[in-house]
Design an enzyme around this catalytic site. Structure first.
Site, PDB file in Angstrom:
ATOM      1  CG  HIS A  70      22.044  37.626  35.273  1.00 59.45           C
ATOM      2  ND1 HIS A  70      20.826  37.518  34.646  1.00 59.45           N
ATOM      3  CD2 HIS A  70      22.125  36.562  36.103  1.00 59.45           C
ATOM      4  CE1 HIS A  70      20.198  36.459  35.080  1.00 59.45           C
ATOM      5  NE2 HIS A  70      20.965  35.850  35.967  1.00 59.45           N
ATOM      6  CB  THR A 122      37.447  36.708  36.669  1.00 57.19           C
ATOM      7  OG1 THR A 122      38.713  37.237  37.052  1.00 57.19           O
ATOM      8  CG2 THR A 122      36.584  36.470  37.902  1.00 57.19           C
TER       9      THR A 122
END
Length: 156
Positions: A70, A122
């Site tokens: 998101h 990440t």
């Protein structure tokens, strides 16, 4: 559980392979799984941005491969109104991902790499590198440091 579309996948336990086919503006890029790969028990694979898993990749139980995220940059708008990113995840050949690890959107894991259990990946992982932690960081080269005492019994 067998996946007739991917006959080379071994998966005797439940895994969630997301079946969302359309996200407005992003499309569905899908999930590709290479030969002799094993998807562990209770894995979640969200393929909106595309997930490419190479040959001989093993994911341990409860791994999450999340090729979607998101956007939440504008604090004056709800995150659900800000859209998503869907860059995709690439896992090259001969990778092992430990239990409970999470791989986020946009990451490539290089050939022969190892992701330690519980890690949150990440950033890209170089080939033949062990990463661990949250966020995951490089620990050492795979095969670069021999075990201090190799009294292990290794099964084949």
């Amino acid at each position: 559980m067998e996946f007739s579309a991917w006959p080379s996948v071994t998966n005797p336990w439940p895994a969630l392979i997301e079946e969302v086919r359309h996200i407005e503006g992003a499309g569905w890029k899908g999930i590709w799984i290479g030969d002799h790969s094993l998807i562990g028990e209770y894995n979640v694979i969200r393929g909106q941005g595309g997930v490419k898993i190479g040959d001989r990749v093993y994911t341990s139980p409860m791994v999450q491969l999340l090729a979607v995220n998101h956007v939440f940059d504008d604090s004056t708008r709800p995150f659900v109104d800000q859209g998503i990113t869907a860059q995709g995840i690439t896992i090259e050949n001969d990778v092992w991902i430990g239990s409970g690890a999470i791989v986020t959107d946009g990451v490539t894991i290089g050939e022969g790499a190892v992701v330690a259990a519980g890690s949150v990946v990440t950033r890209d992982v170089p080939a033949r590198t062990l990463v661990a932690g949250s966020p995951a960081r490089e620990i050492r080269e795979v095969g670069g440091t021999p075990q201090k005492s190799d009294s292990r019994h290794i099964y084949y």
